[in-house]
Structures are given as structure tokens and as C-alpha cells.
Design an enzyme around this catalytic site. Structure first.
Site, PDB file in Angstrom:
ATOM      1  N   LYS B  79      -2.420   3.004  -6.239  1.00 22.90           N
ATOM      2  CA  LYS B  79      -2.087   2.130  -7.185  1.00 22.90           C
ATOM      3  C   LYS B  79      -2.909   2.037  -8.303  1.00 22.90           C
ATOM      4  O   LYS B  79      -3.245   2.863  -8.649  1.00 22.90           O
ATOM      5  CB  LYS B  79      -2.795   1.288  -5.777  1.00 22.90           C
ATOM      6  CG  LYS B  79      -3.787  -0.604  -6.215  1.00 22.90           C
ATOM      7  CD  LYS B  79      -4.465  -1.357  -5.428  1.00 22.90           C
ATOM      8  CE  LYS B  79      -5.037  -2.893  -5.785  1.00 22.90           C
ATOM      9  NZ  LYS B  79      -6.447  -2.530  -4.796  1.00 22.90           N
ATOM     10  N   SER B 154      -4.853  -7.186  -2.476  1.00 21.99           N
ATOM     11  CA  SER B 154      -3.857  -7.316  -2.879  1.00 21.99           C
ATOM     12  C   SER B 154      -3.575  -5.335  -3.443  1.00 21.99           C
ATOM     13  O   SER B 154      -2.500  -5.597  -4.829  1.00 21.99           O
ATOM     14  CB  SER B 154      -5.365  -6.798  -5.048  1.00 21.99           C
ATOM     15  OG  SER B 154      -6.229  -5.534  -4.463  1.00 21.99           O
ATOM     16  N   SER B 178      -8.078  -5.816   0.266  1.00 22.58           N
ATOM     17  CA  SER B 178      -6.614  -5.410  -0.026  1.00 22.58           C
ATOM     18  C   SER B 178      -5.612  -4.124   0.289  1.00 22.58           C
ATOM     19  O   SER B 178      -4.976  -3.804  -0.301  1.00 22.58           O
ATOM     20  CB  SER B 178      -7.009  -5.276  -1.065  1.00 22.58           C
ATOM     21  OG  SER B 178      -7.789  -6.734  -1.938  1.00 22.58           O
TER      22      SER B 178
END
Lengths: 95, 487
Positions: B79, B154, B178
Site C-alpha cells: 500500500k 482504503s 481499511s
């Protein structure tokens, strides 16, 4: 209405942000939507309840006071938008 | 089967037996990225050249007789809020468009020690503030199950990459769901470890008392393997816990006999899609048939969790994101005449709308006159939410709940912002209480994956891993590949 566009302007200033005039109304509306929703918390009596800032059973995490190598000046400045003579350069601070 | 579809533990076996090379594997993943990335848009940055060089290094190590570590030579996606030197870290924000980290995150250092491969950096909602990956400055990512839908967020880019075969394993971060929610939307396994289990050093801070790094993978065993590598205390993160890290793969036994599984009744209330409910009821029946005992429990303060989160997380974010001032790194407006003007202009142009909204919300709830009514009150309610879990865990060993009350929704930006916030009702309380949670594929609703969330006691990842593994091995849901349809 919890906050007016004038309040939002003030909060923006505290946050070092500007909300463009055209978006001010929508922004204030969304802001109020959340703050109105927060009213449900008033249903709860929290008198005497300890606040939780952090869930961990840790406090004062210490280590031996030994010197370790830090970041070099060159590396520290590597992402600077503007650098000057080994420092971060900014526009004038004092008038 | 194509190599890019395999799990990390399958590929590790193949590398051990010298059936494949890491270069072959890396090429397979890179070709897959080449083929589908234009549709999926999982990545901010792809570094196939670096990856191939690392793969060649691992192949040489293996040829020289060295035994590869479990993730050695196996390409993973990270990420883009987790720092890796040698690749930019953008947080999917214009603010950090050209930012090159000067140190590795602790988890990256540990993974490098295993000679793994970082194939690229994945999209997130800007600064991890969102649940759809729509607010990425370079996004949005799309759901490999149907490209017209959001992948969740996210950590939507990491989940999409795994579901589309664009990486073998991945890392996300979870502040209010997330990791778990995008895993649920894309048919992956996603695990948020106990707060403090994994060092946050080098993960760009959103809400420091809630953030936690964890794996998104194709199966439970891979999640345990990644967690084995990244867990552990770190001198650079004073909130990482100085406790022993077990071998999480040892918890993977196919046995839930006598395990007490609690169903928090508030999580099965209004707002839960009946088709998601049906999938979960079936899972509960399966657990019962496998010998687990099912008990109903109550988490009475659940309805207050979302707003508590939307006070605490923005408050912490407003402090954390104060560092982006255009001075030391990040975007700068070069026209402003004074330092304060430069800072305001840089932040205004560098941050997107959702980030600004949350910074301002946080500034407001911390400001003089409102601190007690909002921030202190929310911290007190957080205590009540923690106590709910403590009470529930006197009656059961783990909790079974939806990960999200819905399946993936259309990527058209038409959802009401508050309605989107409320969809995080099943994941947010877990962060507020600092507990471990895992989302596992539990079936399908209208052809879209449904995730089941298992929530454990503080530092008891092992029980939820074991329960997740037992369920997974009794089904084939995790083996179905996303069709990349729609559009």
C-alpha cells in the site's frame, strides 16, 4: 445548524486551508451533517467514565540513552521543495 | 495453473523443489500486470525491473544451496502509505506525488530480510481516508469482480491487485476497516492484527491510536505467513508491544470443536443486506456442524461507534497532517509571498476534498469550547465500546460478524458521504478497541464476494486464524478467481 460558513472559514484558517467560495456552502452542509449526527452521543451519560486515548497497557516507553547515527544533512534535504546552503528555504516569515 | 494465480505458500514449495524460478514467477506477475492493469488500476507505481533484479538474486541464492525464507522471491504489493526506499510513497495524494522516503518502514525492513520482492505500490483513498479508493489522486482502482464497482478501501489497490492476479501477497493498513472491508469486497483474506502487534514506523500516520498494518492475501495460510514476518516489537514505535510473537502458521489447525463463537446481535440489525445476512447464517450453521458452539452476545454501544470514530480519527489526523506544510517535503505552492501564505496555499492545493474535510473536522472537535463536547466525550464512549467487547469475551472465544453490511457498490460517486461512513459500522469498533480481526471469503451474493469477519481477544490472533482456516478449508470460496467483468 451547528456551524455557519463563517465558522467554517475560521476552522479553515486554524487548519491552514482555504475553502474556495463556490464550495463553501456544500462544505458547510456536509460538516453540519456529521456534527448533527454526533448528537446521538448526548443520549449517553458518560459521567465518571475514564476516557480512552490509547488502548495499550504501556506508558513511558524508555530506552538506554545511547547515541545512534542520525540522518545526514544531504538525505534530510533530499525531498525539500527548495533548499539553500544546507537548509530548507521558505518565503519571508517576518514582514 | 499460471503462476500469478498461486498462493505464496504454494510458490514457496515450488521454489524449494526448484520446479520454478523466482524470475519465471516475477515475469508471470509482471505480464499479468501488463495485461490487466489498464482495467484494474491497482498500482500507483510498478517496478518490474527492480523486481526482476531481486528475483535473479534469489534464484542465485537458491542455486547456491541457500534455503529460501517463506516469502523469498515472491512478489508482493505494498500500500502506498508504507515507505520503501527506492520507490516514491505518494499516499495517493498530490501532496506527496514526488516524495521519496529516506528510510524503510519497519515492516519493509523485516520483509527485505526475507529477500522478498516488492513489485509496486498500490492505490488507497487519499491518506487512507475513505472506503472505496475513489479519492485517490491517481485513482480510482476498480473491483476485479466487476470493473464498474469499487474495490473497497482504503487498501483497495492492494486488494484489487491480489484479486486480479497482479501480486501474490500484499500489505494494507487498517484504521477503521481499511484492510478487512476491501478484502471482503474482492474475495480476499484481510487481517488487521491487534493494535501494537506490528510496528507502524514508516507507515504514514492517519490516526495513530487506530492505524495498524496487516496482510491482504489469497488464503489464511498466506496471511499467517506474512504476519509472522511483519509482527514484533520495534524500538522506533513506542506503541509496538514487547510481547512474544508466536508462529502463527502453527495455529492453522482444522478444528473448531468446542470453540465458542459469539454473534453480536447489533451487527445483524437494520442496514444489513439480506443476501449478506443469508451468507453469514450459512457460515454460522457450517461452524455449528463442525462442532463449534454458537452463542448470542450483545455489544450495546455499537450504534455510537461510527461517530466516535469520526471524531477521534479526524482529531488525530488533523495533528498528524499538520506536518505537511510545504517546507521539508511534499507539494509547495511556489508563488506565495510569505511563509504562512505558502503553507496555506500548499495544503489547499496539495490535499483533496475529503482530506480537507477531515482535517477541519478534527481541528473543530479539538478547538477551544468544543473539546469536551466532542473529543473528550468520544474518548469516553470509546471506553464503553472497549468494555462491551470485554464483556462479550467472557461468554465466547471469538466473534463472528459481517465485515461489511453490503457487497461492493457502484463506482459513480453517488453515495451520500454520511451513508458511506455508516457502512463501516462492523469494522470500526474493532479498531476503537484495538482488537485483531480477519475477513475471510464466506460465499457470494449476486456473484459478488461476501466477507465474514472474525474478531478475537487482545493479542489472540491465533484463535481467529484457526477458525478462519477451518472454515476456508471446508469450502472453495477463496479459490474462485475474479472474472474482470463489467465496464
Amino acid at each position: 445548524m451547528k456551524v455557519t460558513t463563517k465558522d467554517v472559514e475560521y476552522i479553515a484558517q486554524l487548519s491552514r486551508l482555504t475553502i474556495p467560495e463556490g464550495e463553501m456552502e456544500k462544505f458547510t452542509e456536509q460538516f453540519n451533517q456529521i456534527l448533527n449526527y454526533a448528537d446521538i452521543l448526548n443520549k449517553l451519560d458518560t459521567t465518571g467514565i475514564e476516557p480512552t486515548a490509547n488502548v495499550l497497557p504501556l506508558s513511558n516507553v524508555l530506552r538506554e540513552d545511547v547515541a545512534i547515527e542520525g540522518v545526514s544533512q544531504e538525505v534530510a534535504l533530499a525531498n525539500a521543495p527548495e533548499a539553500f546552503e544546507g537548509g530548507f528555504k521558505v518565503p519571508r516569515v517576518i514582514e | 495453473m499460471e503462476l500469478y494465480k498461486c498462493t505464496a505458500h504454494e510458490l514457496h514449495e515450488k521454489l524449494l523443489k526448484k520446479e520454478i524460478s523466482s524470475v519465471e514467477l516475477t515475469n508471470s506477475v509482471c505480464e499479468r500486470i501488463e495485461a490487466v492493469e489498464k482495467d484494474v488500476n491497482a498500482y500507483v507505481t510498478v517496478e518490474c525491473e527492480q523486481a526482476r533484479a531481486q528475483a535473479a538474486k534469489v534464484d542465485k541464492m537458491i542455486a547456491d544451496g541457500e534455503k529460501p525464507a517463506p516469502l523469498a522471491g515472491i512478489p508482493g504489493a505494498i500500500k502506498d502509505n508504507i515507505s520503501i526506499t527506492g520507490m516514491r510513497t505518494t499516499c495517493s495524494s498530490r501532496m506527496l506525488e514526488t516524495f521519496n522516503p529516506i528510510y524503510d518502514a519497519h515492516v519493509i525492513k523485516k520483509l527485505r530480510g526475507e529477500e522478498t520482492i516488492f513489485i509496486g505500490k498500490t492505490h488507497l483513498d487519499e491518506f487512507a481516508m475513505g472506503a472505496s479508493t475513489e479519492t485517490s489522486f491517481f485513482g480510482p482502482s476498480r473491483n476485479p469482480w466487476n470493473l464498474d464497482l469499487v474495490p473497497g478501501g482504503s487498501s483497495g489497490g492492494s486488494a484489487a491487485a491480489i484479486a486480479a492476479g497482479e501480486a501474490i501477497w500484499s500489505l494494507g493498513s487498517d484504521t477503521g476497516g481499511s484492510i478487512r472491508q476491501p478484502a471482503s469486497f474482492t474475495g480476499c483474506v484481510g487481517m488487521k492484527p491487534t493494535y501494537g502487534r506490528v510496528s507502524r514506523y514508516g507507515c504514514v500516520a492517519f490516526a495513530s491510536s487506530l492505524d495498524q498494518i496487516g496482510p491482504i492475501t489469497r488464503d489464511v495460510k498466506d496471511a499467517a505467513i506474512v504476519l509472522n514476518t511483519i509482527a514484533g516489537v520495534d524500538a522506533n514505535d513506542s506503541t509496538s508491544l514487547p510481547v512474544e510473537v508466536p508462529d502463527f502458521t502453527k495455529a492453522l489447525r482444522q478444528d473448531v470443536k468446542g470453540m465458542k463463537i459469539g454473534l453480536p446481535k447489533e451487527y445483524y440489525g437494520a442496514g444489513l443486506d439480506p443476501k449478506v445476512d443469508a451468507v453469514l447464517r450459512k457460515a454460522v450453521a457450517d461452524y455449528e456442524a463442525m462442532g463449534a458452539e454458537i452463542v448470542e452476545v450483545s455489544l450495546p454501544h455499537t450504534e455510537y461507534a461510527v461517530i466516535t470514530y469520526y471524531i477521534i480519527a479526524p482529531a488525530e489526523a488533523s495533528a498528524n497532517l499538520a506536518r505537511f506544510d510545504g517546507v521539508r517535503y511534499g507539494y509547495r505552492n511556489l508563488k506565495a509571498g510569505s511563509a504562512p501564505e505558502m503553507m496555506t496555499a500548499s495544503r489547499t492545493e496539495g490535499f483533496g476534498a475529503e482530506v480537507k474535510k477531515r482535517i477541519m473536522l478534527g481541528t473543530y472537535v479539538l478547538s477551544s469550547g468544543y473539546y469536551d463536547a466532542y473529543y473528550k466525550k468520544a474518548m469516553q464512549v470509546r471506553t464503553l465500546i472497549r468494555r462491551d467487547f470485554e464483556e462479550a469475551f467472557t461468554k465466547c472465544d471469538l466473534l463472528l460478524a459481517p465485515t461489511s453490511p453490503v457487497v461492493a457498490y457502484p463506482l459513480d460517486g453517488k453515495m451520500d458521504p454520511l451513508a458511506v461512513y455508516l457502512l463501516d459500522v462492523c469494522t470500526i469498533p474493532v479498531n476503537l478497541a484495538g482488537l485483531p480481526g480477519i475477513s475471510v471469503p464466506a460465499g457470494f451474493a449476486d456473484g459478488l464476494p461476501v466477507g465474514m469477519q472474525l474478531i478475537g481477544r487482545h493479542l489472540d490472533e491465533e484463535t481467529i486464524l484457526r477458525a478462519a482456516y477451518t472454515f476456508e478449508q471446508a469450502h472453495d470460496y477463496h479459490k474462485v478467481m475474479a472474472p474482470l467483468g463489467g465496464k
